[in-house]
Design a protein around this motif. Structure first.
Motif, mmCIF file in Angstrom:
data_model
loop_
_atom_site.group_PDB
_atom_site.id
_atom_site.type_symbol
_atom_site.label_atom_id
_atom_site.label_comp_id
_atom_site.label_asym_id
_atom_site.label_seq_id
_atom_site.Cartn_x
_atom_site.Cartn_y
_atom_site.Cartn_z
ATOM 1 N N ALA A 1 -30.170 11.778 -7.025
ATOM 2 C CA ALA A 1 -29.288 12.468 -7.965
ATOM 3 C C ALA A 1 -27.864 11.966 -7.834
ATOM 4 N N GLU A 2 -27.209 11.881 -8.965
ATOM 5 C CA GLU A 2 -25.810 11.440 -8.988
ATOM 6 C C GLU A 2 -25.014 12.391 -9.861
ATOM 7 N N MET A 3 -23.860 12.806 -9.356
ATOM 8 C CA MET A 3 -22.990 13.692 -10.124
ATOM 9 C C MET A 3 -21.621 13.032 -10.231
ATOM 10 N N GLY A 4 -21.160 12.880 -11.473
ATOM 11 C CA GLY A 4 -19.870 12.234 -11.701
ATOM 12 C C GLY A 4 -18.778 13.264 -11.971
ATOM 13 N N PHE A 5 -17.589 13.009 -11.435
ATOM 14 C CA PHE A 5 -16.461 13.934 -11.591
ATOM 15 C C PHE A 5 -15.256 13.195 -12.171
ATOM 16 N N ASP A 6 -14.397 13.926 -12.874
ATOM 17 C CA ASP A 6 -13.132 13.312 -13.286
ATOM 18 C C ASP A 6 -12.100 13.523 -12.172
ATOM 19 N N ALA A 7 -10.886 13.078 -12.386
ATOM 20 C CA ALA A 7 -9.871 13.116 -11.328
ATOM 21 C C ALA A 7 -9.536 14.548 -10.931
ATOM 22 N N ASP A 8 -9.756 15.496 -11.847
ATOM 23 C CA ASP A 8 -9.457 16.900 -11.531
ATOM 24 C C ASP A 8 -10.626 17.637 -10.893
ATOM 25 N N GLY A 9 -11.708 16.911 -10.675
ATOM 26 C CA GLY A 9 -12.873 17.577 -10.085
ATOM 27 C C GLY A 9 -13.774 18.252 -11.104
ATOM 28 N N LYS A 10 -13.575 17.964 -12.374
ATOM 29 C CA LYS A 10 -14.497 18.502 -13.391
ATOM 30 C C LYS A 10 -15.747 17.616 -13.434
ATOM 31 N N ILE A 11 -16.919 18.289 -13.483
ATOM 32 C CA ILE A 11 -18.162 17.523 -13.536
ATOM 33 C C ILE A 11 -18.278 16.864 -14.909
ATOM 34 N N GLU A 12 -18.528 15.559 -14.901
ATOM 35 C CA GLU A 12 -18.623 14.798 -16.151
ATOM 36 C C GLU A 12 -20.065 14.480 -16.529
ATOM 37 N N GLY A 13 -20.912 14.365 -15.504
ATOM 38 C CA GLY A 13 -22.297 14.021 -15.818
ATOM 39 C C GLY A 13 -23.207 14.193 -14.611
ATOM 40 N N LEU A 14 -24.499 14.401 -14.887
ATOM 41 C CA LEU A 14 -25.494 14.552 -13.828
ATOM 42 C C LEU A 14 -26.709 13.722 -14.199
ATOM 43 N N ARG A 15 -27.084 12.817 -13.281
ATOM 44 C CA ARG A 15 -28.241 11.960 -13.533
ATOM 45 C C ARG A 15 -29.251 12.160 -12.402
ATOM 46 N N VAL A 16 -30.488 12.434 -12.798
ATOM 47 C CA VAL A 16 -31.510 12.776 -11.808
ATOM 48 C C VAL A 16 -32.768 11.956 -12.054
ATOM 49 N N LYS A 17 -33.326 11.451 -10.966
ATOM 50 C CA LYS A 17 -34.607 10.751 -11.044
ATOM 51 C C LYS A 17 -35.510 11.333 -9.963
ATOM 52 N N THR A 18 -36.662 11.811 -10.400
ATOM 53 C CA THR A 18 -37.529 12.543 -9.459
ATOM 54 C C THR A 18 -38.968 12.081 -9.574
ATOM 55 N N VAL A 19 -39.624 12.007 -8.411
ATOM 56 C CA VAL A 19 -41.076 11.871 -8.388
ATOM 57 C C VAL A 19 -41.634 13.191 -7.869
ATOM 58 N N ALA A 20 -42.481 13.820 -8.695
ATOM 59 C CA ALA A 20 -43.084 15.094 -8.307
ATOM 60 C C ALA A 20 -44.537 14.848 -7.921
ATOM 61 N N ASN A 21 -44.895 15.299 -6.742
ATOM 62 C CA ASN A 21 -46.260 15.133 -6.231
ATOM 63 C C ASN A 21 -47.084 16.351 -6.631
ATOM 64 N N LEU A 22 -48.079 16.149 -7.485
ATOM 65 C CA LEU A 22 -48.887 17.269 -7.979
ATOM 66 C C LEU A 22 -50.140 17.488 -7.143
#
Lengths: 284, 794
Positions: B302-323
């Protein structure tokens, strides 16, 4: 959770138990508190042909002073030992070890003799019995013999107990008045058995450590007295530095166990930490 | 009469539970009953060459032995999956069959190969030990990401790459851009480990075929007996639904593991039909470990991007789920619609994208476990936030305040539309964290922490501000997302002639205290004593229909169905009262169980009205006698409880052992009917969440053996591991259900895990540690300190 079929025999006396043991042969198992045997039977890891129940033998449940020894009957429960003021005054590590075993229900049913006969490598008892230089009395229909604890434990679930023998008593020499002892334990979080259990007993005179006994359970497949630690401190006046140095020698001479709760490396580290904590507690 | 809504009424069910008088499936003994023992695979992956039952059938007392071949010959379908998720390219997910007994190959340790039925449980077990299976060992695949390797063994020969489906949600382009352009990106790669549910009551099932009536009864430890009846009759055994009765009597905990339709349920019913006698199976504890559906098991980047003020700009997630080895009933929706859709959290993140692949492995099937998807989403978000705060040198509480969605009540202000499909109903997030910070005395803690560090002591504090989607769910919405069932609830309120009330609810209670909470609602609304209300649940013969209990839905959905029926009772009651009092209905008011003519002392009680309904001598013309109303309630939206949890820990620098010093939580679950029960749910949930953080975790070795298959090897949290929990709450009512309630059963589990892990990471901040794999065992914590110390030294 249903054991295989077995014959149930109830012994009313030591003599009767020994007769039954001789009769039923190697396929028989002794049942005392049942906290090791019954789970193994229910999981069918152990399927004895006969079970000889000795839990009703009152003559095997006692804690008393006998000359230079404190003696504990084999069917004495961990709970009774944990509550013993006699043991608490003379050999506190025994009481501390008893109090560390399982939970209230286990302590109220489980017996010291049963635990020793089972010889789980992570059981609490061996450390304090080794450090306390205990002797174990074994009876059979052909007589009685006494084995030092250090010779009794032979390996993973393996002891000197013969097929037709019954543990009847544990004998502990009453230590010198200037002796302090303790049992400390890092427990396996699920079973609460010992990952590392360390007992230390030190007799001091004139500020120096006359006699040092340090023993471990849980660390190796066989519980052991750690003479490297003992010798590092014997004859020394205790200081933070030499306590630390002695503890550093812990578990150097044994094959350390590893499992998913504690690898070899971590267990070895814990042995050192708990050796130091035990020594500090005794010498503080 | 003072309202009993909002009162901590003691649980009416506890007397029978605490005195050993509950009636659980295993307590039930039927005439002529037989006992089943299931032969299970000891191998994770092996071809079955042959099964020899000759020695088993020879055992004294063995009545019958059936194998996978018998099941295949009877042309019985496998247990179905209840939620369809499609591949990104539109293809339908892979749905390999899960037969009641396998004939071709075993796919996990615990897979069922044969069943031995005997006069006694002991004889059944003796027989099962003597069934001899000739296996040809195959290489196993255990970990989710390994299942995707080009040379990975195939769990199902016709499922390429072991892939059940791949799936995405959110705006990929916008998210990639946001992360690319972010001032700061916090990254985390982690495992959300597999958990074993461990309800106190093992699963059990009794099949009972009665020849005379040709009826089948299944007694089972299920959270949703009607759903089981539907699946059993229509999909598995092809039995006429009206000839099948499913009873879930008292059930000792479920936590999600008793939602799915299990093979043992269908197997007992089928076997009973074969031998024409009742057949009972009760899981042994190691069978529970091996075959109750497990939970979680995500490997995530998972990656979370922030601007200079600490506001969240984006969230990128890649997951493998074991069923796991087979699809359990709701396994497919957990990592997708209960996980991906929660990635907005409480924050205004403008761009979110999740890419997820669900795979088969040679392990126990995975399904919902308390929180189901939402804990995984919350863990990801909250770990990223605390790590980001540390990396950007911002206070973690401040970082959250900066990013919270502003308050909205869902009435005057609209609901909040997330980037990931859901629309939050109502929320006011800042106060829960403010309150929790006050409770924990945050500034004082930071001072104490700094002082402790001077002495070489490691104290840490961790935060978790969470949201969950409960009250599942609007049927049309979930239907459009792949659910193969509606998710409404039914309730029938039957007023008896003497004014006593029986309430038949589709929501099943297995620890939640419905018999108390529902009775409080009914008693309050009808103005009668709680003792005069009986809550009936768990029997398909007496309850019209039900979708069951999970997803913290019982009060929000089932309670709303009860409210609908109560409205109908009161409406009819008013007609009868008006007739008796010779006034117009509009002249009446109803309070404290009495209809009173406004401005007078003329009144008639609920009991008299009830009696009149059943003895309709002096009765309104054209009105039907009786007073018995059934309602179905399909919610307009999910409900969205939220809260702030804070953990304070101390780490032993020598051993790595974590001591949880304090646990503070401020939750908002909407209106509260019984505060004691809500607090109890939170306590249990928090303990469960702490369990995941510090203690629990299924361990498989490389060959697929489940190493942690007993309580000697799988660590459950215990009372002496836990501090006294310090709870408080705010109340933001749900705007779209009549009670204004949101649900409380899973909140603690969802919130607690990241709070505890964050606290440990905070404690280890002098070592520069940013992640430790759960559970945070002493050894892992100690190792983290060693690694970092060594690196710092170099």
């Amino acid at each position: 959770m249903i054991p295989s079929e077995f014959e149930y025999c109830r012994a009313g006396s030591v003599e009767e138990a020994l007769d039954l043991l001789a009769q039923k042969g190697p396929d028989a198992k002794i049942l005392a508190g049942g906290h090791s045997l019954l789970p193994a039977m229910k999981l069918r890891l152990n399927s004895p042909g006969a079970v000889i129940d000795i839990s009703g033998i009152g003559e095997l449940s006692y804690i008393k002073e006998e000359g230079s020894h404190l003696v504990i009957g084999a069917c004495t429960t961990h709970g009774d030992i944990a509550k013993s003021t006699l043991l608490s005054e003379k050999i506190p590590m025994i009481v501390e070890a008893a109090a560390e075993i399982g939970d209230v229900q286990v302590r109220n049913k489980g017996t010291i003799g049963g635990s020793l006969a089972h010889a789980d490598p992570a059981a609490d008892w061996p450390a304090s019995l080794l450090a306390g230089e205990a002797e174990i009395v074994l009876a059979s229909s052909s007589g009685e013999r006494t084995v030092a604890a250090v010779d009794f434990f032979q390996g993973l679930f393996t002891t000197d107990l013969g097929e037709n023998e019954l543990i009847t008593e544990i004998r502990l020499p009453i230590p010198d008045a200037y002796t302090k002892s303790t049992y400390v334990k890092f427990e396996q979080p699920a079973s609460r058995f010992a990952i590392v259990g360390c007992a230390a007993s030190i007799t001091r005179s004139n500020g120096s450590c006359d006699k040092v006994r340090v023993a471990f359970t849980g660390v190796s497949s066989t519980p052991f007295r750690d003479q490297a630690v003992e010798q590092a401190l014997e004859g020394q006046a205790p200081s933070d530095d030499n306590i630390e140095a002695a503890a550093e020698k812990a578990a150097m001479s044994v094959e350390v166990m590893g499992d998913h709760f504690a690898s070899q490396e971590y267990r070895k580290h814990l042995a050192k930490v708990y050796a130091r904590r035990a020594l500090q507690a005794v010498l503080s | 009469m003072a309202s009993i809504i909002g009162k901590s009424v003691k649980r009416v069910e506890d007397k029978r539970f605490l005195t050993g008088k509950g009636n659980f499936t295993d307590d039930i003994v039927l005439p002529g009953m037989t006992y089943a023992s299931i032969v299970r695979s000891h191998h994770a992956h092996a071809k079955i060459n042959s099964v020899d039952i000759s020695q088993a059938t020879a055992v004294d007392g063995v009545v019958a032995v059936f194998t996978g071949t018998d099941i295949a010959n009877a042309e019985i379908g496998g247990v179905p999956c209840g939620w369809q998720v499609d591949f990104k390219n539109g293809d339908t997910m892979k749905e390999p069959p899960h037969p009641l007994l396998v004939a071709d190959k075993v796919r996990f340790v615990g897979d069922a190969v044969a069943v031995v039925i005997a006069e006694t449980a002991a004889a059944a077990q003796d027989g099962a030990e003597l069934v001899s299976v000739d296996y040809e060992m195959l290489e196993a695949v255990v970990q989710g990401p390994d299942a995707l390797a080009a040379d990975a063994p195939l769990v199902h020969d016709d499922v390429p790459h072991n892939t059940c489906y791949d799936w995405e949600l959110g705006d990929k382009t916008a998210t990639d851009e946001a992360i690319e352009n972010a001032e700061h990106v916090t990254k985390l790669e982690f495992v959300n480990q597999r958990l074993i549910p461990n309800a106190i009551e093992p699963r059990a099932a009794i099949g009972h075929y009665e020849e005379a009536s040709e009826k089948y009864t299944l007694y089972t430890t299920s959270q949703n007996p009607h759903l089981i009846r539907l699946l059993l009759s229509a999909f598995v055994l092809g039995l006429p639904e009206h000839k099948v009765r499913v009873i879930s009597p008292d059930v000792g905990g479920g936590f999600g593991s008793k939602i799915p339709h299990y093979i043992e349920e269908a197997l007992m019913v089928w076997c009973s039909g074969q031998i024409k006698r009742p057949v009972k199976w009760t899981a042994e504890r190691n069978e529970s470990f091996m075959t109750d559906t497990h939970g979680r098991d995500h490997v995530t980047k998972a990656e979370m991007g922030f601007d200079a003020d600490g506001k969240i700009e984006g969230l990128r997630v890649k997951t493998v789920a074991n069923l796991g080895a087979y699809l359990s009933t709701f396994s497919t929706c957990v990592p997708t619609y209960l996980h991906g859709t929660l990635l907005q959290g409480l924050y205004t993140t403008p761009a979110i994208h999740i890419d997820l692949t669900a795979v088969f492995t040679n392990t126990t099937p995975v399904d919902a476990l308390r929180g189901a998807g939402r804990p995984e989403a919350t863990y990801l978000l909250e770990r990223l936030l605390d790590n980001a705060a540390r990396e950007m040198n911002v206070d973690p509480a401040e970082l959250r305040f900066k990013n919270f969605i502003p308050p909205f009540d869902g009435v005057d202000q609209p609901g909040y539309q997330t980037q990931v499909a859901l629309q939050y109903d109502s929320g006011n997030y800042q106060p829960v964290l403010e309150k929790a910070l006050d409770m924990v005395d945050y500034q004082e803690f930071r001072t104490r922490q700094a002082e402790a560090r001077e002495e070489g002591r490691l104290l840490g504090i961790g935060f978790s501000t969470y949201i969950e989607a409960c009250g599942i769910a609007p049927s049309a919405v979930v239907g459009s997302l792949g659910a193969r069932a509606g998710l409404y609830e039914s309730a029938q309120v039957r007023v008896q002639p003497t004014g006593k009330v029986s309430v038949y609810v589709g929501s099943h209670s297995h620890g939640q205290g419905h018999e108390t909470t529902f009775a409080q609602v009914v008693a309050d609304k009808l103005g009668i004593a709680m003792e005069d209300v009986e809550i009936v649940h768990g029997d398909s013969e007496s309850v019209a229909f039900g979708m069951g209990t999970y997803g913290s839905r019982s009060l929000a959905v089932g309670g709303s169905a009860i409210m609908k029926s109560i409205d109908k009772v009161l409406e009819k009651g008013a007609k009868i009262a008006a007739h008796k009092l010779e006034v117009a209905e509009t002249d009446l008011e109803f309070a404290n169980g009495q209809w009173t003519v406004k401005g007078s002392d003329q009144s008639i009680g609920f009991g008299d009205v009830a009696l009149t309904a059943y003895v309709p001598h002096d009765y309104p013309e054209g009105l039907e006698p009786g007073m018995d109303f059934s309602s179905f309630y399909d919610p307009a939206n999910f409900t969205y409880p939220f809260g702030a949890h804070i953990a304070v820990v101390e780490v032993d620098p020598e051993t790595g052992k974590v001591k949880l010093e304090r646990f503070v939580a401020c939750d908002d679950v909407g209106n509260v009917i019984n505060p004691m029960i809500v607090d109890g749910q939170l306590h249990g949930g928090i303990a469960h969440g702490i369990g995941q953080a510090l203690y629990e975790g299924a361990i498989y070795d490389e060959s697929g053996q489940l190493v942690s298959a007993s309580f000697m090897d799988y660590t459950m949290p215990r009372a002496d591991d836990l501090p006294m929990f310090e709870l408080d709450r705010t109340v933001t009512p749900c705007p779209h259900n009549p009670l204004g309630v949101k649900g409380a059963g899973e909140a603690g589990t969802i919130a607690a895990t990241p709070a505890v892990v964050n606290a440990v990471i905070d404690a280890l901040s002098p070592f520069g540690v940013s992640d430790i794999t759960m559970p945070l065992t002493p050894e892992r914590v100690w190792k983290a300190m060693q690694t970092q110390t060594k690196e710092a030294a170099i």
